[in-house]
Write an enzyme that holds these catalytic residues in place. Structure first.
Site, mmCIF file in Angstrom:
data_model
loop_
_atom_site.group_PDB
_atom_site.id
_atom_site.type_symbol
_atom_site.label_atom_id
_atom_site.label_comp_id
_atom_site.label_asym_id
_atom_site.label_seq_id
_atom_site.Cartn_x
_atom_site.Cartn_y
_atom_site.Cartn_z
ATOM 1 N N GLU A 7 2.189 -8.362 12.933
ATOM 2 C CA GLU A 7 1.180 -8.664 13.964
ATOM 3 C C GLU A 7 0.727 -10.112 13.825
ATOM 4 O OE1 GLU A 7 -1.258 -4.994 13.032
ATOM 5 O OE2 GLU A 7 -2.282 -5.814 14.772
ATOM 6 N N ARG B 46 0.797 -1.228 0.000
ATOM 7 C CA ARG B 46 0.000 0.000 0.000
ATOM 8 C C ARG B 46 0.825 1.272 0.000
ATOM 9 N NH1 ARG B 46 -4.212 -2.624 4.093
ATOM 10 N NH2 ARG B 46 -2.523 -4.138 4.212
#
Ligand SMILES: O=P(O)(O)OC[C@H]1O[C@H](OP(=O)(O)OP(=O)(O)O)[C@H](O)[C@@H]1O
Ligand SMILES: Nc1ncnc2[nH]cnc12
Length: 197
Positions: A121, A84
């Site tokens: 994560e 992104r």
């Protein structure tokens, strides 16, 4: 809340979950631009609605351009993170009249590369940069959509430093403050446009 060029990390720590693409463009508020995907274990923020709104996207790039012009007299490259960071990095580089360098997930870039593995994560991954992407001493801004744990950004900084270039700043649209990613960056300058608790 209406965002203006003073918006950014130094602003007041409020709940900004109602920030929207429309607000970025100075239009009336509407449902949140950074939608929360609750099916995933952590609250995921998504910039897609911001990309879909051309006025908001233009304002986003305006704000980032103004910030960089005001902060750094000379930048050689914008480096963007897969995937992104590729959505904002080239637009920003064009505005500044400089080049864009991709930092990609493992196995995507041709030719000799430098590689660093990092923890996310939810898992592990590896990032790469082409060995001739930047020259020693060149000044680089690293951009991405979001900072969570900071593992991705930290790995990107390591890659740029391996090429002996200078990381002027790590810049993101969204900072997820509870994950304290900024601490992982140590002394590297960091800027986020929107912060979420
Ligand atoms: O601060 P961190 O905990 O490292 O997480 C932040 C990174 O996670 C997301 O990318 P992701 O790895 O999901 O890849 P994608 O852009 O290819 O979906 C996001 O776009 C950042 O690059
Ligand atoms: N919480 C989160 N939301 C969106 N993208 C992410 N990438 C890593 N953590 C994320």
């Amino acid at each position: 809340m209406l965002l203006h060029p003073a918006a950014g990390r130094k602003g007041t720590a409020q709940d900004r979950t109602r920030s929207s693409g429309a607000e970025l463009a100075g239009k009336p508020a509407r449902p949140p631009e950074v939608c929360i995907i609750t099916a995933l274990p952590l609250r995921c923020r998504d910039i897609s609605p911001l990309l879909k709104d051309p006025a908001a996207f233009r304002t986003l790039i305006d704000l980032l351009e103004d910030h960089l012009r005001a902060s750094f007299p000379k930048i050689d490259f914008i480096a963007g993170l897969d995937s992104r960071g590729f959505l904002i990095g080239p637009c920003l580089a064009q505005r500044l009249g400089i080049g864009f360098v991709p930092i990609r997930k493992k196995g995507k870039l041709p030719g000799p590369t430098e590689s660093v593995s990092y923890t996310l994560e939810y898992g592990k991954a590896e990032l790469e940069i082409q060995s001739d992407a930047v020259e020693p001493g060149q000044k680089v801004i690293i951009v991405d959509d979001l900072l969570a744990t900071g593992g991705t950004m930290c790995a990107a900084c390591e890659l740029v430093k391996r090429l002996k270039a200078e990381v002027l700043e790590c810049l993101v649209i969204i900072e997820l403050k509870p994950l304290k990613g900024v601490e992982k960056l140590n002394s590297i300058p960091f800027y986020s446009l929107l912060q979420y608790d």
